[in-house]
Design a protein around this motif. Structure first.
Motif, PDB file in Angstrom:
ATOM      1  N   UNK A  64       4.169   8.876   4.901  1.00  0.00           N
ATOM      2  CA  UNK A  64       5.394   8.120   4.632  1.00  0.00           C
ATOM      3  C   UNK A  64       6.620   8.872   5.150  1.00  0.00           C
ATOM      4  N   UNK A  65       6.631  10.187   5.006  1.00  0.00           N
ATOM      5  CA  UNK A  65       7.743  11.012   5.472  1.00  0.00           C
ATOM      6  C   UNK A  65       7.881  10.907   6.987  1.00  0.00           C
ATOM      7  N   UNK A  66       6.748  10.894   7.693  1.00  0.00           N
ATOM      8  CA  UNK A  66       6.757  10.782   9.149  1.00  0.00           C
ATOM      9  C   UNK A  66       6.955   9.334   9.605  1.00  0.00           C
ATOM     10  N   UNK A  67       7.030   8.412   8.652  1.00  0.00           N
ATOM     11  CA  UNK A  67       7.242   6.994   8.924  1.00  0.00           C
ATOM     12  C   UNK A  67       6.179   6.417   9.863  1.00  0.00           C
ATOM     13  N   UNK A  68       4.914   6.730   9.561  1.00  0.00           N
ATOM     14  CA  UNK A  68       3.813   6.195  10.350  1.00  0.00           C
ATOM     15  C   UNK A  68       3.685   4.695  10.115  1.00  0.00           C
ATOM     16  N   UNK A  69       3.100   3.999  11.066  1.00  0.00           N
ATOM     17  CA  UNK A  69       2.982   2.551  10.984  1.00  0.00           C
ATOM     18  C   UNK A  69       2.086   2.073   9.849  1.00  0.00           C
ATOM     19  N   UNK A  70       0.982   2.754   9.604  1.00  0.00           N
ATOM     20  CA  UNK A  70       0.048   2.388   8.535  1.00  0.00           C
ATOM     21  C   UNK A  70      -0.290   3.645   7.732  1.00  0.00           C
ATOM     22  N   UNK A  71       0.578   4.045   6.829  1.00  0.00           N
ATOM     23  CA  UNK A  71       0.376   5.319   6.124  1.00  0.00           C
ATOM     24  C   UNK A  71      -0.832   5.329   5.183  1.00  0.00           C
ATOM     25  N   UNK A  72      -1.337   4.159   4.807  1.00  0.00           N
ATOM     26  CA  UNK A  72      -2.473   4.117   3.878  1.00  0.00           C
ATOM     27  C   UNK A  72      -3.726   4.746   4.487  1.00  0.00           C
ATOM     28  N   UNK A  73      -3.812   4.788   5.812  1.00  0.00           N
ATOM     29  CA  UNK A  73      -4.986   5.364   6.454  1.00  0.00           C
ATOM     30  C   UNK A  73      -5.068   6.870   6.224  1.00  0.00           C
TER      31      UNK A  73
END
Length: 161
Positions: A64-73
């Motif tokens: 979430x901090x890195x603002x990834x597209x799909x952090x749930x993975x």
């Protein structure tokens, strides 16, 4: 047709009785002893669950901090490679990472080879996933490591798709 062993109401009553007796310090009755892990897990199992939960929350926080597209993975990957000991987790994570790299390379090659052939693309995708799973069953090694190698090849197929 066979009936289920326990209906939902019977399961609820059994769990309520187990919880009530555990809270009173009497322990579970003999016929419900196999459900004891659900209410009163041993210390080792609790530590494993706590360590894995904290690790997955840290991974989710970083994603979430890195603002990834799909952090749930990120959290799901922690749960996929989690094992009883740190050494086993590292070994499985190594094979998982290997599988992801192989799957990514093969996916790029597949897309580059068939940009305008959708039917051939879908067929090649299905054959590739099947090939990864098949290759995973053929990899030699000690029994404990074979599971991790199979997992790595399944990760290749998943990433490939």
């Amino acid at each position: 047709m066979r009936r289920a062993a326990l209906s939902a109401g019977q399961l609820y009553q059994a769990l309520a009785a187990l919880l009530r007796q555990t809270m009173l310090g009497e322990g579970p009755p003999r016929k419900l002893d196999h459900l004891r892990w659900l209410v009163a897990p041993d210390l080792l199992s609790f530590g494993y669950a706590l360590r894995t939960t904290l690790s997955s929350l840290i991974a989710l926080g970083i994603a979430l901090w890195w603002e990834l597209g799909s952090p749930q993975w990120a959290a799901l990957t922690v749960w996929m490679v989690a094992q009883g000991t740190r050494g086993k987790s590292i070994a499985k994570a190594r094979w998982h990472m290997f599988g992801m790299v192989v799957g990514t390379i093969c996916a790029v090659v597949l897309v580059a080879c068939m940009p305008q052939a959708p039917l051939l693309y879908v067929l090649s995708l299905a054959l590739g996933i099947g090939a990864f799973c098949f290759i995973g069953t053929l990899l030699p090694g000690p029994a404990a490591m074979t599971n991790y190698r199979i997992h790595g090849m399944r990760a290749s197929g998943f990433t490939y798709a």
